[in-house]
Design an enzyme around this catalytic site. Sequence first.
Site, PDB file in Angstrom:
ATOM      1  N   GLY A 200       0.683  -1.300  -0.026  1.00 32.30           N
ATOM      2  CA  GLY A 200       0.009   0.029   0.038  1.00 32.30           C
ATOM      3  C   GLY A 200       0.919   1.302  -0.029  1.00 32.30           C
ATOM      4  O   GLY A 200       2.029   1.122   0.472  1.00 32.30           O
ATOM      5  N   GLY A 202       0.671   5.414   1.172  1.00 25.93           N
ATOM      6  CA  GLY A 202      -0.256   6.629   1.669  1.00 25.93           C
ATOM      7  C   GLY A 202       0.738   7.950   1.400  1.00 25.93           C
ATOM      8  O   GLY A 202       1.722   7.661   0.865  1.00 25.93           O
ATOM      9  N   TYR A 204       1.996   9.242   3.567  1.00 28.67           N
ATOM     10  CA  TYR A 204       3.428   9.437   4.549  1.00 28.67           C
ATOM     11  C   TYR A 204       4.147   8.704   4.188  1.00 28.67           C
ATOM     12  O   TYR A 204       5.488   8.728   4.656  1.00 28.67           O
ATOM     13  CB  TYR A 204       2.963   9.103   6.024  1.00 28.67           C
ATOM     14  CG  TYR A 204       2.162  10.550   6.489  1.00 28.67           C
ATOM     15  CD1 TYR A 204       3.047  11.216   7.522  1.00 28.67           C
ATOM     16  CD2 TYR A 204       0.727  10.617   6.671  1.00 28.67           C
ATOM     17  CE1 TYR A 204       2.205  12.347   7.985  1.00 28.67           C
ATOM     18  CE2 TYR A 204       0.068  11.721   7.233  1.00 28.67           C
ATOM     19  CZ  TYR A 204       0.890  12.513   7.842  1.00 28.67           C
ATOM     20  OH  TYR A 204       0.212  13.432   8.496  1.00 28.67           O
ATOM     21  N   LYS A 206       5.132   4.277   2.207  1.00 34.04           N
ATOM     22  CA  LYS A 206       4.736   3.102   1.563  1.00 34.04           C
ATOM     23  C   LYS A 206       4.546   1.985   2.917  1.00 34.04           C
ATOM     24  O   LYS A 206       4.961   2.192   3.750  1.00 34.04           O
ATOM     25  CB  LYS A 206       5.534   2.401   0.514  1.00 34.04           C
ATOM     26  CG  LYS A 206       7.059   2.257   1.197  1.00 34.04           C
ATOM     27  CD  LYS A 206       7.865   1.857  -0.375  1.00 34.04           C
ATOM     28  CE  LYS A 206       9.405   2.164  -0.032  1.00 34.04           C
ATOM     29  NZ  LYS A 206      10.214   1.956  -1.300  1.00 34.04           N
ATOM     30  N   ASP A 320     -11.184  11.469  10.555  1.00 35.48           N
ATOM     31  CA  ASP A 320     -11.014  10.852   9.234  1.00 35.48           C
ATOM     32  C   ASP A 320     -11.453   9.683   8.845  1.00 35.48           C
ATOM     33  O   ASP A 320     -10.892   8.803   8.298  1.00 35.48           O
ATOM     34  CB  ASP A 320      -9.566  11.029   8.720  1.00 35.48           C
ATOM     35  CG  ASP A 320      -9.229  11.024   7.235  1.00 35.48           C
ATOM     36  OD1 ASP A 320     -10.304  11.388   6.544  1.00 35.48           O
ATOM     37  OD2 ASP A 320      -8.096  10.873   6.870  1.00 35.48           O
TER      38      ASP A 320
HETATM   39  N1  LIG Z   1      -2.017  -2.910   8.730  1.00 31.94           N
HETATM   40  C1  LIG Z   1      -2.040  -2.856   7.271  1.00 31.94           C
HETATM   41  N2  LIG Z   1      -2.113  -4.195   6.760  1.00 31.94           N
HETATM   42  C2  LIG Z   1      -2.556  -4.266   5.169  1.00 31.94           C
HETATM   43  N3  LIG Z   1      -2.345  -3.278   4.547  1.00 31.94           N
HETATM   44  C3  LIG Z   1      -2.273  -1.927   5.243  1.00 31.94           C
HETATM   45  C4  LIG Z   1      -2.199  -1.716   6.647  1.00 31.94           C
HETATM   46  N4  LIG Z   1      -1.939  -0.482   6.668  1.00 31.94           N
HETATM   47  C5  LIG Z   1      -1.937   0.229   5.607  1.00 31.94           C
HETATM   48  N5  LIG Z   1      -2.263  -0.703   4.521  1.00 31.94           N
HETATM   49  C6  LIG Z   1      -2.442  -0.156   3.241  1.00 31.94           C
HETATM   50  O1  LIG Z   1      -1.640   0.649   3.066  1.00 31.94           O
HETATM   51  C7  LIG Z   1      -2.166   1.758   2.517  1.00 31.94           C
HETATM   52  C8  LIG Z   1      -1.732   3.289   3.280  1.00 31.94           C
HETATM   53  O2  LIG Z   1      -1.578   3.122   4.690  1.00 31.94           O
HETATM   54  P1  LIG Z   1      -2.130   4.238   5.300  1.00 31.94           P
HETATM   55  O3  LIG Z   1      -3.561   4.941   5.115  1.00 31.94           O
HETATM   56  O4  LIG Z   1      -1.905   3.910   6.846  1.00 31.94           O
HETATM   57  O5  LIG Z   1      -1.025   5.194   4.994  1.00 31.94           O
HETATM   58  P2  LIG Z   1      -1.261   6.860   5.094  1.00 31.94           P
HETATM   59  O6  LIG Z   1       0.132   7.493   4.612  1.00 31.94           O
HETATM   60  O7  LIG Z   1      -1.316   7.102   6.488  1.00 31.94           O
HETATM   61  O8  LIG Z   1      -2.417   7.209   4.049  1.00 31.94           O
HETATM   62  P3  LIG Z   1      -3.346   8.497   3.934  1.00 31.94           P
HETATM   63  O9  LIG Z   1      -3.003   8.904   2.563  1.00 31.94           O
HETATM   64  O10 LIG Z   1      -4.623   7.669   4.061  1.00 31.94           O
HETATM   65  O11 LIG Z   1      -2.942   9.235   4.923  1.00 31.94           O
HETATM   66  C9  LIG Z   1      -3.582   1.752   3.015  1.00 31.94           C
HETATM   67  O12 LIG Z   1      -4.527   2.263   1.973  1.00 31.94           O
HETATM   68  C10 LIG Z   1      -3.803   0.162   2.953  1.00 31.94           C
HETATM   69  O13 LIG Z   1      -4.100  -0.322   1.552  1.00 31.94           O
END
Ligand SMILES: Nc1ncnc2c1ncn2[C@@H]1O[C@H](COP(=O)(O)OP(=O)(O)OP(=O)(O)O)[C@@H](O)[C@H]1O
Length: 625
Positions: A200, A202, A204, A206, A320
């Site tokens: 995934g 995000g 912040y 990967k 959120d």
């Molecule tokens: N515990 C997990 N198990 C499996 N996949 C995960 C997990 N945590 C996150 N992911 C995958 O990674 C992606 C990004 O994670 P997350 O949303 O925590 O990151 P972020 O950088 O906070 O994103 P955002 O842009 O929503 O702020 C998620 O959409 C999901 O598909």
Amino acid sequence: MDGPSTSDAPQPKFVTPEVIDDDPGSSQASGIELGQQQAGKKAQDRVLNVDSEYEDDDCFEDGGLPPAPITRELVDGCIERRSKERQVVCEKYENFESDEAFQKMSIGNYDDMEDDDQEETEEEKRARFAQALKNIRQNRQQEEFDLDPPESDAMRQFINNEVNSAMMFNRENHIDDFDPLSTKKQPKVMEGYLWGAVIGNGSYGKVKEVIDVFTLTRRAIKIMKYDKLRKITNGWENIRCEMAILRTLNHKNVIRLIEVFNLTAKGKIYMVFEYCIGSVQQILDLEPGHFVTLGEAHAMFVDLCHGLNYLHSKRVSHKDIKPGNMLLSIDFTVKICDFGVAEQIGLYQVDGRCTKVNGTPKFQPPECVFGNHDDFDGYKADMWSAGVTLYNLVSGKYPFEKPVLLKLYESIGTDPLEMPTNVPISKELKDLLTKLLDKNYERRYSCLETLVHPWFISTFPEDQGLGRTMERMRTGNRPFTMFPSLPILFDEPTPEYLQDEDGNMTYLPPPLLVCGGELNRETFQGFKYLDDLKPSDEISGDRRPSSRSMPTAPPPGQAGSPPPPPVAIQQQNALQQDNPQQMVAQDDEIVAAPVDEGDRAPSGRGGKKKRSLFACIFRSRNDSN
Ligand SMILES: Nc1ncnc2c1ncn2[C@@H]1O[C@H](COP(=O)(O)OP(=O)(O)OP(=O)(O)O)[C@@H](O)[C@H]1O
């Protein structure tokens, strides 16, 4: 080379060193540098040391091969191939809407691309090319190279220089023989985790999947770079806040933070989470109408509200809530994740007053987006977002939807709520949606009120529960990306070497896995054996202590240290050291001495030991620090 060009004038192919290389000294220097690397690499490759610094961009470490000559054809081929691949991907994305097979792939559709590609500067690009050329030397497999087509004349010129200097080096050092391709990539074990692929991306950083090699549990690790956090507004603050909140939470509908560590040398911070198979948003994206059945929506909403109820009881406002921040675990429980903008509400505060407005516009309540939002009730804001989520789950639509942000905010603040028309909505559901999406936050339903609403407590036929979703997720393409590492780790245990003070290496045989039909206790010292548990022993909870809080075992001989190993095993070790070959043949005949409580202890092999990969996997947690 058919790589795309940005200028209209025909670009020459790579030119000869005499023409382009106006600084032969530099070419020579880089050639010598490469030569030194080769020599060092060859020596290094004999011994595998898993504690060395790894790059996070791959789940494998390069096995290390003799250098390969760089030819123009090789580099041209790489660039051309990457160019073609890009074209294919673009075409695929163009047909995305109609391509059902492609849509099906979207669950766990692995994206191994760097998440910050778009931020790559010209300087970084150059560094990447230089690295790619090094890879050509070391790996020789075109498939492994990351050579994007050059996009500018400066880049083209840079590649020409690099290739020319590499070719000059080849010529001077008479490197023109190709050994057969035999790349063997080694599994990456770092900080007690066997690393898999990216699952995934995000804002912040990967997220990669891993296996905890001590508990053999699948985990997800969010990797964030210091640099990136600095660039994001309130990046550090948000991450610190997320960690502080998550470490206090423990509920089945809230994602569990296992541990956090950072590697300053790499400039990265790692958050280890329980593993989930995908998000509710991914489920919605798989559906043709982007909505799920009523039963599925109900099951997901129930889990969401239980999670929210717990959060609110801990005085946490998530701020959120949306399908993208609801993950599904392996047993199909919804887990609320992404606490990046969550707020801890003060202990002595009567209501859920928050001050910082954050979140995703379509899911924000009127009091946040419209009018004076100096403070607002964070709990009620979460309930509004839960209402939008429920609306979205059952209909695939949003209650307020406008293409322009300001218009959207205006619509959220003033437009009356209309029920979706594309799906039948029962009276109870309509009532719940109306109560949750009440513009007046004082009248809006709280979490507790939602938990006793007739639609919430109603039941749905079993076949409409998460069963269908589970099936879809199961058939989705989310491979177990650590799998290729396992045979390498377990079928071919890597030998150990003992290094004396003069640097001489002595071969030590791989550790014994089984002894007398049972696990060899000496090899698996960290394990707690059920046989050894006394009735009075308490089995600790399922939350394993963080690697950082693990108590260090006292050294042998001190109070509390494990007693020496049984004589049989000591003899066996001695035999192994004297004659490894013979020992392998005798393995089956070894009969374990009766093992009692005190029969587990480390063997003192002495000397500076290069650990084998296998030994590292089962090493004590304290070793990793
Ligand atoms: N515990 C997990 N198990 C499996 N996949 C995960 C997990 N945590 C996150 N992911 C995958 O990674 C992606 C990004 O994670 P997350 O949303 O925590 O990151 P972020 O950088 O906070 O994103 P955002 O842009 O929503 O702020 C998620 O959409 C999901 O598909």
